[in-house]
Design a protein around this motif. Structure first.
Motif, PDB file in Angstrom:
ATOM      1  N   ILE B 161     -11.310  -2.515  42.331  1.00 50.70           N
ATOM      2  CA  ILE B 161      -9.710  -2.015  42.139  1.00 50.70           C
ATOM      3  C   ILE B 161     -10.410  -0.518  42.845  1.00 50.70           C
ATOM      4  O   ILE B 161      -8.883  -0.846  43.675  1.00 50.70           O
ATOM      5  CB  ILE B 161      -9.928  -2.185  40.700  1.00 50.70           C
ATOM      6  CG1 ILE B 161      -9.165  -3.829  40.157  1.00 50.70           C
ATOM      7  CG2 ILE B 161      -7.666  -1.319  40.547  1.00 50.70           C
ATOM      8  CD1 ILE B 161      -9.168  -3.428  38.743  1.00 50.70           C
ATOM      9  N   GLN B 162     -11.028   0.109  42.964  1.00 53.42           N
ATOM     10  CA  GLN B 162     -10.827   1.452  43.314  1.00 53.42           C
ATOM     11  C   GLN B 162     -10.977   0.534  44.481  1.00 53.42           C
ATOM     12  O   GLN B 162     -10.126   1.709  46.116  1.00 53.42           O
ATOM     13  CB  GLN B 162     -12.242   1.726  42.799  1.00 53.42           C
ATOM     14  CG  GLN B 162     -11.803   3.183  42.860  1.00 53.42           C
ATOM     15  CD  GLN B 162     -10.825   4.291  42.741  1.00 53.42           C
ATOM     16  OE1 GLN B 162     -11.306   4.439  41.054  1.00 53.42           O
ATOM     17  NE2 GLN B 162      -9.980   5.152  43.397  1.00 53.42           N
ATOM     18  N   LEU B 163     -11.710   0.122  45.207  1.00 55.59           N
ATOM     19  CA  LEU B 163     -11.865  -0.080  47.014  1.00 55.59           C
ATOM     20  C   LEU B 163     -10.223  -0.729  47.077  1.00 55.59           C
ATOM     21  O   LEU B 163     -10.017  -1.109  48.607  1.00 55.59           O
ATOM     22  CB  LEU B 163     -13.085  -1.453  47.024  1.00 55.59           C
ATOM     23  CG  LEU B 163     -14.559  -1.212  47.196  1.00 55.59           C
ATOM     24  CD1 LEU B 163     -15.491  -2.055  47.659  1.00 55.59           C
ATOM     25  CD2 LEU B 163     -14.135  -0.089  48.643  1.00 55.59           C
ATOM     26  N   ALA B 164      -9.603  -1.949  46.479  1.00 49.38           N
ATOM     27  CA  ALA B 164      -8.968  -2.584  47.262  1.00 49.38           C
ATOM     28  C   ALA B 164      -7.577  -1.778  46.728  1.00 49.38           C
ATOM     29  O   ALA B 164      -6.342  -2.128  48.229  1.00 49.38           O
ATOM     30  CB  ALA B 164      -8.231  -3.760  45.983  1.00 49.38           C
ATOM     31  N   LEU B 177     -12.134   7.612  40.414  1.00 49.30           N
ATOM     32  CA  LEU B 177     -12.622   7.955  41.357  1.00 49.30           C
ATOM     33  C   LEU B 177     -11.668   8.280  42.581  1.00 49.30           C
ATOM     34  O   LEU B 177     -11.818   8.721  43.987  1.00 49.30           O
ATOM     35  CB  LEU B 177     -13.656   7.211  42.263  1.00 49.30           C
ATOM     36  CG  LEU B 177     -14.908   6.297  41.987  1.00 49.30           C
ATOM     37  CD1 LEU B 177     -15.228   5.320  42.785  1.00 49.30           C
ATOM     38  CD2 LEU B 177     -15.705   7.773  41.263  1.00 49.30           C
ATOM     39  N   TYR B 178     -10.262   8.388  42.215  1.00 43.90           N
ATOM     40  CA  TYR B 178      -9.676   8.984  43.029  1.00 43.90           C
ATOM     41  C   TYR B 178      -9.311  10.111  42.758  1.00 43.90           C
ATOM     42  O   TYR B 178      -8.664  10.549  44.566  1.00 43.90           O
ATOM     43  CB  TYR B 178      -7.838   8.592  42.100  1.00 43.90           C
ATOM     44  CG  TYR B 178      -6.817   9.710  42.472  1.00 43.90           C
ATOM     45  CD1 TYR B 178      -6.237   9.279  43.453  1.00 43.90           C
ATOM     46  CD2 TYR B 178      -6.236  10.493  41.963  1.00 43.90           C
ATOM     47  CE1 TYR B 178      -5.314   9.332  44.201  1.00 43.90           C
ATOM     48  CE2 TYR B 178      -5.388  11.676  42.482  1.00 43.90           C
ATOM     49  CZ  TYR B 178      -4.878  10.616  43.598  1.00 43.90           C
ATOM     50  OH  TYR B 178      -3.287  11.447  44.216  1.00 43.90           O
ATOM     51  N   GLY B 179      -9.570  11.564  41.981  1.00 48.02           N
ATOM     52  CA  GLY B 179      -9.888  12.457  43.545  1.00 48.02           C
ATOM     53  C   GLY B 179     -11.070  12.698  44.156  1.00 48.02           C
ATOM     54  O   GLY B 179     -10.783  12.782  45.096  1.00 48.02           O
ATOM     55  N   PRO B 180     -11.870  12.467  43.777  1.00 47.00           N
ATOM     56  CA  PRO B 180     -13.474  12.698  44.579  1.00 47.00           C
ATOM     57  C   PRO B 180     -12.269  11.295  46.384  1.00 47.00           C
ATOM     58  O   PRO B 180     -12.960  12.359  47.871  1.00 47.00           O
ATOM     59  CB  PRO B 180     -14.437  11.610  44.498  1.00 47.00           C
ATOM     60  CG  PRO B 180     -14.480  11.531  43.295  1.00 47.00           C
ATOM     61  CD  PRO B 180     -13.272  11.380  42.838  1.00 47.00           C
ATOM     62  N   LEU B 181     -11.942  10.643  46.093  1.00 42.39           N
ATOM     63  CA  LEU B 181     -11.965  10.451  47.225  1.00 42.39           C
ATOM     64  C   LEU B 181     -10.103  10.917  48.045  1.00 42.39           C
ATOM     65  O   LEU B 181      -9.679  10.760  49.832  1.00 42.39           O
ATOM     66  CB  LEU B 181     -11.020   8.482  46.758  1.00 42.39           C
ATOM     67  CG  LEU B 181     -11.767   7.308  46.178  1.00 42.39           C
ATOM     68  CD1 LEU B 181     -11.108   6.473  46.014  1.00 42.39           C
ATOM     69  CD2 LEU B 181     -13.223   7.053  47.683  1.00 42.39           C
ATOM     70  N   HIS B 200      -9.576  16.328  38.622  1.00 41.32           N
ATOM     71  CA  HIS B 200      -9.329  15.166  38.235  1.00 41.32           C
ATOM     72  C   HIS B 200     -10.369  14.289  37.420  1.00 41.32           C
ATOM     73  O   HIS B 200     -10.594  13.266  37.341  1.00 41.32           O
ATOM     74  CB  HIS B 200      -8.385  14.637  38.925  1.00 41.32           C
ATOM     75  CG  HIS B 200      -7.560  13.160  39.238  1.00 41.32           C
ATOM     76  ND1 HIS B 200      -8.820  11.667  39.255  1.00 41.32           N
ATOM     77  CD2 HIS B 200      -6.674  12.313  38.168  1.00 41.32           C
ATOM     78  CE1 HIS B 200      -8.385  10.859  39.151  1.00 41.32           C
ATOM     79  NE2 HIS B 200      -6.771  11.384  38.766  1.00 41.32           N
ATOM     80  N   ALA B 201     -11.368  14.560  38.548  1.00 38.70           N
ATOM     81  CA  ALA B 201     -13.067  13.988  39.036  1.00 38.70           C
ATOM     82  C   ALA B 201     -13.278  14.624  37.514  1.00 38.70           C
ATOM     83  O   ALA B 201     -14.342  13.669  37.266  1.00 38.70           O
ATOM     84  CB  ALA B 201     -13.042  14.301  40.458  1.00 38.70           C
ATOM     85  N   LEU B 202     -13.276  15.800  37.006  1.00 41.82           N
ATOM     86  CA  LEU B 202     -14.224  16.817  35.971  1.00 41.82           C
ATOM     87  C   LEU B 202     -13.756  16.214  34.861  1.00 41.82           C
ATOM     88  O   LEU B 202     -14.635  15.538  34.162  1.00 41.82           O
ATOM     89  CB  LEU B 202     -14.349  17.869  36.606  1.00 41.82           C
ATOM     90  CG  LEU B 202     -14.218  18.918  37.628  1.00 41.82           C
ATOM     91  CD1 LEU B 202     -14.033  20.341  37.503  1.00 41.82           C
ATOM     92  CD2 LEU B 202     -16.772  18.317  37.012  1.00 41.82           C
ATOM     93  N   GLY B 203     -12.598  15.770  34.595  1.00 39.52           N
ATOM     94  CA  GLY B 203     -11.751  15.556  33.669  1.00 39.52           C
ATOM     95  C   GLY B 203     -12.572  14.077  33.287  1.00 39.52           C
ATOM     96  O   GLY B 203     -12.836  13.702  32.297  1.00 39.52           O
ATOM     97  N   PHE B 204     -11.562  12.955  34.015  1.00 42.48           N
ATOM     98  CA  PHE B 204     -12.573  11.581  34.207  1.00 42.48           C
ATOM     99  C   PHE B 204     -14.146  11.524  33.835  1.00 42.48           C
ATOM    100  O   PHE B 204     -14.546  10.690  32.656  1.00 42.48           O
ATOM    101  CB  PHE B 204     -12.582  11.048  35.300  1.00 42.48           C
ATOM    102  CG  PHE B 204     -11.420   9.682  35.169  1.00 42.48           C
ATOM    103  CD1 PHE B 204     -11.326   8.546  34.641  1.00 42.48           C
ATOM    104  CD2 PHE B 204     -10.092  10.190  35.638  1.00 42.48           C
ATOM    105  CE1 PHE B 204     -10.107   8.204  34.563  1.00 42.48           C
ATOM    106  CE2 PHE B 204      -8.821   9.498  35.882  1.00 42.48           C
ATOM    107  CZ  PHE B 204      -8.898   8.137  35.309  1.00 42.48           C
TER     108      PHE B 204
END
Lengths: 217, 233
Positions: B161-164, B177-181, B200-204
């Motif tokens: 889903i993240q890739l799509a 992976l929204y934050g890193p992307l 965002h990334a650290l929260g996840f």
């Protein structure tokens, strides 16, 4: 001889009940082992012997019942709970860390135990490359590494050659002479003369699945 | 705390020994993000770099997932001899993060050079945070679904889903992976925001780690013993 109260049971399980899904495996099961006592747990396949031992070891939660332990427990599962890609020495270091042993002490003590069971000295193979019997020797040594007063052994001799098998029962006698309580799940009825008491875990009737006998020899 | 850290270090060491004996797995861990990057190199640098980031996260999360699953029969014994469940996960986390940092360095240098990153440090931060999220994601999935097939399918689902989804899609903000992307894509253009995607990334990562510790502790903790004072032999 290991010091400690020699009269109270080291382990006492009472009223243990366990189901997996809708299948009841144990109903009101009980097990006790006293200091210096060897107890054999026998019963047909699927009767719940291993389940009872796992509950007594504390790695499985019963649905009901209590397990009281008065001393550290050493547990040797039927299916070797070891890591395929580590060597025997690495297992000793890992389990030793959990027991609070230094790496040196864990290796020294563990190597001595492995030698007692006839583990090939200096074998640095990863567990995956060991024979079933050799793997089982490591499994047993790991259960004994912390010097527990209670030993719960689930068919620990699987894959042992004849000499090591006889040697195992000599070890059981030596452990009980030291004041340890030893519980062995076994199918080897010929060796029952070498234990103090036999507890039979009878399979529950398919429909009723209630009532569990305990027989003391 | 020092005692826990010492025990976790031993777990990390054993995890390292295990993984280093899986040479094919190490090659695959490197090949997956590289293949995704290479396959999309003909599109835009943003898309290719984001795919490499997701691929790296996929690799690392897979390594974390299988590190736990390979130990699921051993962990209850380790807890029985004295390990706390969180020490086992901490050890794996420490090793996998350290191992990931090597990959992060290599991929940051490669993407920065090939895709001409305008902000190489933001790129490195984005790729680094990918692994910071991915390791706890793998641990959490293993604790939630402690079977190879189920855990792998769930991981494929999350990463697929993240890739799509493009990072601009509304739903993308709810993915791990929204934050890193965001950081990776920003590093190739104007830089963009750093603080919000990082948080965002650290929260996840924190959420996944908490979930992993809570679930794994439930699965492997010794239990139901009546607390009688233990005599030391």
């Amino acid at each position: 001889m290991i010091p400690g109260d020699m009269t109270s049971p080291l382990l006492a399980a009472r009223g243990v009940r366990k189901s997996f899904g809708c299948k009841r495996v144990l109903q009101d099961a009980a097990l006790e082992v006293a200091p210096g006592e060897a107890v054999a747990v026998v019963g047909e396949n699927g009767a719940g012997k291993s389940t009872m031992l796992r509950i007594c070891a504390g790695v499985l939660r019963p649905d009901a019942g209590t397990v009281t332990v008065r001393a550290p427990v050493g547990y040797c599962p039927q299916d070797p709970g070891v890591l395929d890609l580590l060597t025997a020495e690495e297992h000793l270091a890992l389990f030793g860390a959990g027991l609070g042993l230094s790496r040196h002490d864990a290796l020294e003590r563990g190597t001595r135990l492995l030698a007692e069971f006839g583990f090939p000295p200096g074998d640095r193979s990863v567990v995956r490359d060991l024979s079933g019997g050799t793997r089982q020797k490591l499994n047993l040594a790991l259960a004994l590494l912390g010097g527990p007063r209670i030993l719960l052994l689930d068919e620990p001799y699987q894959g042992f050659d004849a000499g090591t098998y006889v040697n195992f029962w000599d070890h059981v006698a030596a452990w009980t002479a030291e004041g340890r309580g030893v519980v062995v799940v076994t199918h080897m009825l010929a060796e029952l003369s070498r234990v103090d008491r036999v507890v039979e875990v009878a399979a529950l009737p398919a429909l009723a699945r209630a009532g569990r006998g305990e027989r003391t020899a | 705390m020092r005692r826990s850290l010492r025990r976790a270090t031993v777990v990390a060491e054993m995890q390292a020994r295990e993984l280093l004996r899986r040479r094919t797995a190490i090659v695959m861990l490197l090949a997956l993000p590289l293949a995704l990057y290479g396959a999309l190199a003909g599109t835009s640098p943003q898309i290719a770099s984001a795919a490499a980031g997701v691929g790296l996260g996929w690799s690392v999360a897979g390594a974390a997932l299988f590190s736990v699953l390979a130990s699921r029969r051993v962990d209850p014994r380790l807890v029985l001899v004295g390990f706390r469940p969180f020490e086992l996960l901490l050890g794996r986390l420490l090793f996998l993060l350290a191992f990931s940092m090597v990959l992060v360095g290599a991929f940051s240098a490669l993407i920065s050079e090939v895709s001409n990153a305008a902000h190489p440090w933001v790129l490195a931060l984005g790729i680094g945070l990918t692994t910071v999220v991915a390791v706890p994601l793998g641990l959490a999935l293993a604790a939630l679904l402690p079977r190879e097939l189920e855990g792998t399918l769930a991981l494929i689902g999350v990463v697929g889903i993240q890739l799509a989804l493009p990072v601009t899609a509304t739903l993308a903000a709810f993915l791990p992976l929204y934050g890193p992307l965001r950081l990776i894509e920003g590093s190739l253009a104007n830089g963009g925001a750093v603080a919000v995607p990082s948080l965002h990334a650290l929260g996840f990562a924190a959420g996944f780690l908490s979930l992993a510790v809570a679930l794994w502790a439930r699965r492997v903790r010794a239990r139901a013993h009546v607390p009688v004072p233990v005599e030391t032999p």
